[in-house]
Design a protein around this motif. Structure first.
Motif, PDB file in Angstrom:
ATOM      1  N   GLY A 240       0.815  -1.208   0.000  1.00 35.58           N
ATOM      2  CA  GLY A 240       0.000   0.000   0.000  1.00 35.58           C
ATOM      3  C   GLY A 240       0.848   1.256   0.000  1.00 35.58           C
ATOM      4  N   SER A 241       0.161   2.358   0.222  1.00 31.66           N
ATOM      5  CA  SER A 241       0.908   3.612   0.334  1.00 31.66           C
ATOM      6  C   SER A 241       1.391   3.772   1.779  1.00 31.66           C
ATOM      7  CB  SER A 241       0.008   4.789  -0.035  1.00 31.66           C
ATOM      8  OG  SER A 241      -0.921   4.999   0.987  1.00 31.66           O
ATOM      9  N   LEU A 242       2.358   4.626   1.959  1.00 28.57           N
ATOM     10  CA  LEU A 242       2.901   4.838   3.299  1.00 28.57           C
ATOM     11  C   LEU A 242       1.808   5.351   4.234  1.00 28.57           C
ATOM     12  CD1 LEU A 242       5.407   4.756   5.049  1.00 28.57           C
ATOM     13  CD2 LEU A 242       5.908   7.088   4.355  1.00 28.57           C
ATOM     14  N   GLU A 243       0.947   6.188   3.644  1.00 29.60           N
ATOM     15  CA  GLU A 243      -0.104   6.777   4.478  1.00 29.60           C
ATOM     16  C   GLU A 243      -1.045   5.695   5.019  1.00 29.60           C
ATOM     17  OE1 GLU A 243      -1.630  10.347   3.046  1.00 29.60           O
ATOM     18  OE2 GLU A 243      -3.490  10.252   4.169  1.00 29.60           O
ATOM     19  N   ASP A 244      -1.434   4.736   4.139  1.00 29.24           N
ATOM     20  CA  ASP A 244      -2.325   3.664   4.586  1.00 29.24           C
ATOM     21  C   ASP A 244      -1.660   2.843   5.674  1.00 29.24           C
ATOM     22  OD1 ASP A 244      -4.170   4.500   2.801  1.00 29.24           O
ATOM     23  OD2 ASP A 244      -3.608   3.062   1.234  1.00 29.24           O
ATOM     24  N   ARG A 245      -0.396   2.520   5.442  1.00 30.79           N
ATOM     25  CA  ARG A 245       0.348   1.711   6.406  1.00 30.79           C
ATOM     26  C   ARG A 245       0.476   2.454   7.746  1.00 30.79           C
ATOM     27  NH1 ARG A 245       1.439  -2.614   8.813  1.00 30.79           N
ATOM     28  NH2 ARG A 245       3.592  -3.044   9.373  1.00 30.79           N
ATOM     29  N   PHE A 246       0.696   3.746   7.635  1.00 34.29           N
ATOM     30  CA  PHE A 246       0.836   4.586   8.826  1.00 34.29           C
ATOM     31  C   PHE A 246      -0.444   4.545   9.651  1.00 34.29           C
ATOM     32  CE2 PHE A 246       0.212   8.714  10.905  1.00 34.29           C
ATOM     33  CZ  PHE A 246       1.362   8.796  11.663  1.00 34.29           C
ATOM     34  N   VAL A 247      -1.558   4.755   8.969  1.00 36.97           N
ATOM     35  CA  VAL A 247      -2.844   4.773   9.659  1.00 36.97           C
ATOM     36  C   VAL A 247      -3.122   3.403  10.275  1.00 36.97           C
ATOM     37  CG1 VAL A 247      -5.326   4.967   9.313  1.00 36.97           C
ATOM     38  CG2 VAL A 247      -3.790   6.620   8.260  1.00 36.97           C
ATOM     39  N   GLU A 248      -2.751   2.354   9.519  1.00 34.85           N
ATOM     40  CA  GLU A 248      -2.942   0.991  10.011  1.00 34.85           C
ATOM     41  C   GLU A 248      -2.132   0.767  11.297  1.00 34.85           C
ATOM     42  OE1 GLU A 248      -1.493  -3.272   8.414  1.00 34.85           O
ATOM     43  OE2 GLU A 248      -2.067  -1.830   6.870  1.00 34.85           O
ATOM     44  N   LEU A 249      -0.898   1.261  11.291  1.00 31.84           N
ATOM     45  CA  LEU A 249      -0.016   1.075  12.445  1.00 31.84           C
ATOM     46  C   LEU A 249      -0.459   1.900  13.647  1.00 31.84           C
ATOM     47  CD1 LEU A 249       3.501   1.134  10.773  1.00 31.84           C
ATOM     48  CD2 LEU A 249       2.605  -0.693  12.212  1.00 31.84           C
ATOM     49  N   VAL A 250      -0.773   3.161  13.371  1.00 33.84           N
ATOM     50  CA  VAL A 250      -1.029   4.103  14.454  1.00 33.84           C
ATOM     51  C   VAL A 250      -2.461   3.997  14.944  1.00 33.84           C
ATOM     52  CG1 VAL A 250      -1.142   6.560  15.012  1.00 33.84           C
ATOM     53  CG2 VAL A 250       0.788   5.669  13.708  1.00 33.84           C
ATOM     54  N   GLY A 251      -3.368   3.708  14.025  1.00 32.78           N
ATOM     55  CA  GLY A 251      -4.776   3.641  14.376  1.00 32.78           C
ATOM     56  C   GLY A 251      -5.347   5.018  14.598  1.00 32.78           C
TER      57      GLY A 251
END
Lengths: 265, 520
Positions: A240-251
């Protein structure tokens, strides 16, 4: 999806890392701001540090650059311990702190000159580089204006110039693109890319994911004072994009059901 | 909406206590101070009631006029002192003008000055308690007068707020506003002398003031007590008319200010002028000195303390002529200047991080700051020591007083270099008025100040004692001994101060940065 490499990689050697953060921790009263952060910034890398507001990015970078004494842990710049040999370590680093004042009763030109002279550089070199930096950052026409009269973006740029003046081996930039206009931001990115190409290392904090994904080759996601993921950008983001991964990680994403009254139709 | 504004002001007040215990202590001390003044005022006003009507009138009119004048003048002198309910902050909210006005007036009463003014004004009802009709008038007049105080001060704040947006205005104002304050002592002295020399002076001053908006409201109760109801009505009308006029003017200027944000006109200037940075040696210590010297001239917080010095000279001259206290201008100047860099890092605020991130050594930092001070204060001290003595024809006293001046200057600079590396306290932030002292840490600040002054005098004791012995015995040898002691001891203590200050700095610089970043 390959798992993001463990930041606390035991194989990493102290000498090969431009910046090695080992278990830095800081507590302010009740609040634990940074809770044992491990990061390896390889030499010659363009490293992004992303995280939500209040994640501990600024605190971590302050401790790594000798501005804030950590409660625990170590920070090494090219193998030099920042807290054991601060003067040697600071020679290797150029630092753009976020949220601090500048000596703003100096003109832009005076401020950059001041930063150079404080580092013990000779006058001719300082003068030459100050001129180059002001031109590159499009500040030449305001060189004689007091920094207190600068706009927010210009202030950021003059602080960046002060961090670059001694041609450091490692640049630590906290939110360098905040309130900087797109043209200047592109110029700064070019300068930084050229710097990395020539062997320098950069670590930037930002919360503009898109920018980090395009600009950086390594990235670490930090939240609530700990590292959630770290590695090359491709490793961390996966498919995915970094942003999606970021949101997934951070919640913390709320569904868009709320604020129904805000819809105008 | 009015209740919201009031609650906002109360919450802001309460939160300002919460930030730290030191600040809470400061607020409590400030409150106690206000309470003390208030108590004294109320008791005095009650006791005044037994005096003769004419005297009551004179005192109330002059005191009351001074109060209103104070509410008008203080916001100009200290632009930005209390901007918690700055109209500019309400620009984005659509608050109806009438409610905004009411809220701001009532908000102006919340806080120590507002409460003290209100209660003291109402206390004049007790002064007039022997004349029931006058007491009733006093109650009405007091309320109108307090409203007038707040509205007048708000009008002035709003009127200057368009100017205060410009940095240049703030800078100049920060320095110039000191001047009337410096003359406050002589003015009060002059007025007191006027009272003493002619008993009728105060009464005639009150008579004049009673017909101006400043004094009319305070004179009306006396008119009633003297049976001149018609006059009282006329005076009340003057007061009310002024209040209405000010309200109209204020609402106009507020309406204007809400749609015209302050604009800071800046002229672009190309570089090429490095100023002192181009003239001092190109070393870290030289750069620090050049930067510090630039700040002495450009930062109003520093230059305000320079403006003070000539006025001290004038005051000393007029207080005792060239023979007396004026001769000690040099040592006094040296003492004040030497102490002035004792809060240098606090004044830097977080800009100090540049010194930290560039890895300036403690000794370079200390040396630079001390050098910037000595570059101008050494000649100034010399001139101010020598000139008064020559003018007074006392050149024989030169060695003794030079010893004292130089001793104090060098010793004090050394001590300040140590103190500023060790203690930080809340000072006005960069760009703020030199008057604006953040509440709270005053206590620590005064403690450091007084202990520091005491230590400075203790360290300079040899030259102080030698100078005293010289004046007592008249033996020139003691004068020369004082000069020698001042130079040698001063130089040694300067070096010791810079070195030990530098060692403190090297050990504790990150903690210093953390301490100054709490104040913002």
């Amino acid at each position: 999806m390959p798992p993001p490499s463990d930041a606390n990689n035991p194989e990493a050697e102290a000498g090969s890392a431009a910046l090695s953060i080992r278990g830095l921790a800081k507590r302010f009263g009740e609040k634990i701001a940074v809770d044992g952060v491990h990061l390896e910034v390889p030499s010659g890398s363009f490293y992004g540090l992303v995280g939500p507001n209040g994640a501990g990015k600024t605190t971590t970078l302050s401790m790594a650059t000798g501005l804030l004494r950590p409660d625990h842990g170590q920070a090494l710049v090219h193998g030099v311990d920042v807290w054991a040999q601060p003067l040697e370590a600071k020679k290797l680093m150029g630092i753009l702190p976020d949220g601090v004042r500048l000596f703003d009763r100096l003109t832009g030109e005076q401020l950059v000159t001041y930063a150079g002279l404080l580092r013990g550089m000779d006058r001719e070199t300082v003068q030459e580089r100050t001129g180059d930096l002001l031109r590159a950052l499009d500040l030449a026409n305001d060189a004689g204006t007091l920094v207190v009269d600068y706009s927010a973006g210009m202030t950021k740029k003059i602080a960046l110039a002060s961090a670059l003046i001694h041609a450091p081996k490692l640049l630590v930039l906290d939110e360098p693109f905040e309130s900087v206009d797109p043209v200047s931001a592109a110029n700064i990115r070019d300068i930084l890319a050229g710097y990395v190409e020539s062997g320098g290392s950069v670590i930037v904090s930002s919360h503009v994911m898109d920018l980090v994904q395009r600009m950086c080759d390594h990235v670490a996601v930090i939240a609530a004072g700990t590292v959630l993921a770290a590695g090359t950008v491709d490793e961390v983001r996966g498919d995915g994009s970094l942003e999606d991964r970021f949101v997934e990680l951070v919640g913390g994403r709320t569904t868009s059901e709320g604020l129904s009254w805000l819809r105008t139709s | 909406m009015v209740a919201h504004l009031l609650r906002l002001k109360l919450v802001l007040l309460r939160n300002s206590f919460k930030r730290s215990t030191a600040q809470l202590i400061g607020v409590i001390l400030g409150g106690l101070y206000g309470l003390g003044i208030l108590g004294t005022l109320v008791v005095a006003l009650v006791l005044l009631g037994s005096a003769d009507v004419g005297l009551i009138r004179t005192i109330l009119v002059i005191g009351g006029s001074a109060t209103i004048l104070g509410w008008i003048v203080i916001p100009i002198a200290a632009a930005g002192i209390d901007m918690t309910l700055d109209p500019a902050r309400f620009v984005t909210f659509a608050i109806p003008m009438r409610q905004l006005l009411t809220g701001l007036v009532l908000g102006g009463l919340v806080g120590i000055p507002g409460v003290v003014t209100l209660i003291a004004s109402l206390a004049q009802v007790l002064t007039w308690i022997r004349y029931p009709a006058a007491a009733l008038t006093a109650f009405v007049c007091a309320l109108v007068a307090v409203l007038l105080c707040v509205v007048a001060s708000r009008l002035v704040t709003t009127a200057v707020s368009s100017m205060t947006g410009s940095r240049r205005f703030k800078d100049i104002n920060g320095v110039v506003a000191f001047i009337p304050l410096l003359f406050l002592g002589p003015i009060i002295g002059g007025v007191t002398a006027g009272f003493q020399s002619s008993p009728g002076f105060a009464a005639s001053l009150a008579d004049v003031l009673a017909w101006t908006p400043l004094g009319a409201l305070w004179a009306a109760p006396a008119d009633v007590a003297q049976g001149q109801a018609g006059l009282a009505v006329l005076r009340l009308l003057i007061g009310v008319a002024t209040l209405v006029l000010f309200l109209v003017l204020w609402s106009r200027s507020l309406a204007h200010a809400l749609v015209t944000p302050p604009y800071n006109a800046v002229t672009k200037r190309a570089g090429g002028n490095l100023g002192w940075l181009g003239r001092f040696p190109a070393t870290p210590a030289g750069a620090v000195a050049a930067r510090a010297l630039t700040y002495w001239l450009r930062d109003p917080r520093y230059s305000a303390s320079l403006v003070v010095i000539p006025f001290i000279g004038v005051l000393l001259f007029f207080s005792g002529g060239s023979a007396g206290a004026f001769a000690f201008l040099g040592p006094i100047t040296a003492f004040l200047l030497a102490w002035s860099i004792s809060a240098d890092i606090s004044y830097d605020n977080t800009a100090f991080s540049l010194h930290l991130s560039t890895g300036v050594s403690g000794r370079d930092d200390r040396t630079g700051r001390a050098a910037a001070l000595l570059v101008f204060s050494l000649p100034v001290t010399l001139v101010l020591t020598v000139l008064p003595l020559l003018l007074g024809g006392r050149s024989a006293d030169l060695p003794a007083l030079l010893g004292l001046s130089l001793g104090l200057l060098l010793t004090g600079t050394g001590l300040s270099s140590l103190v500023s590396a060790r203690y930080t306290y809340n000072v006005p932030l960069p760009g703020e008025s030199a008057f604006k002292t953040p509440p709270g840490t005053n206590f620590l600040m005064f403690a450091v100040q007084f202990i520091g002054w005491f230590v400075m005098l203790l360290l300079a004791l040899p030259e102080i004692v030698l100078t005293i012995v010289y004046f007592v015995t008249g033996n020139a040898a003691f004068g020369w001994a004082s000069l020698l002691a001042g130079l040698v001891l001063g130089a040694i203590l300067l070096v010791v101060g810079i070195r030990s200050g530098g060692r403190w700095y090297d050990r504790r610089a990150p903690e210093l940065l953390l301490a100054v970043s709490a104040n913002r």
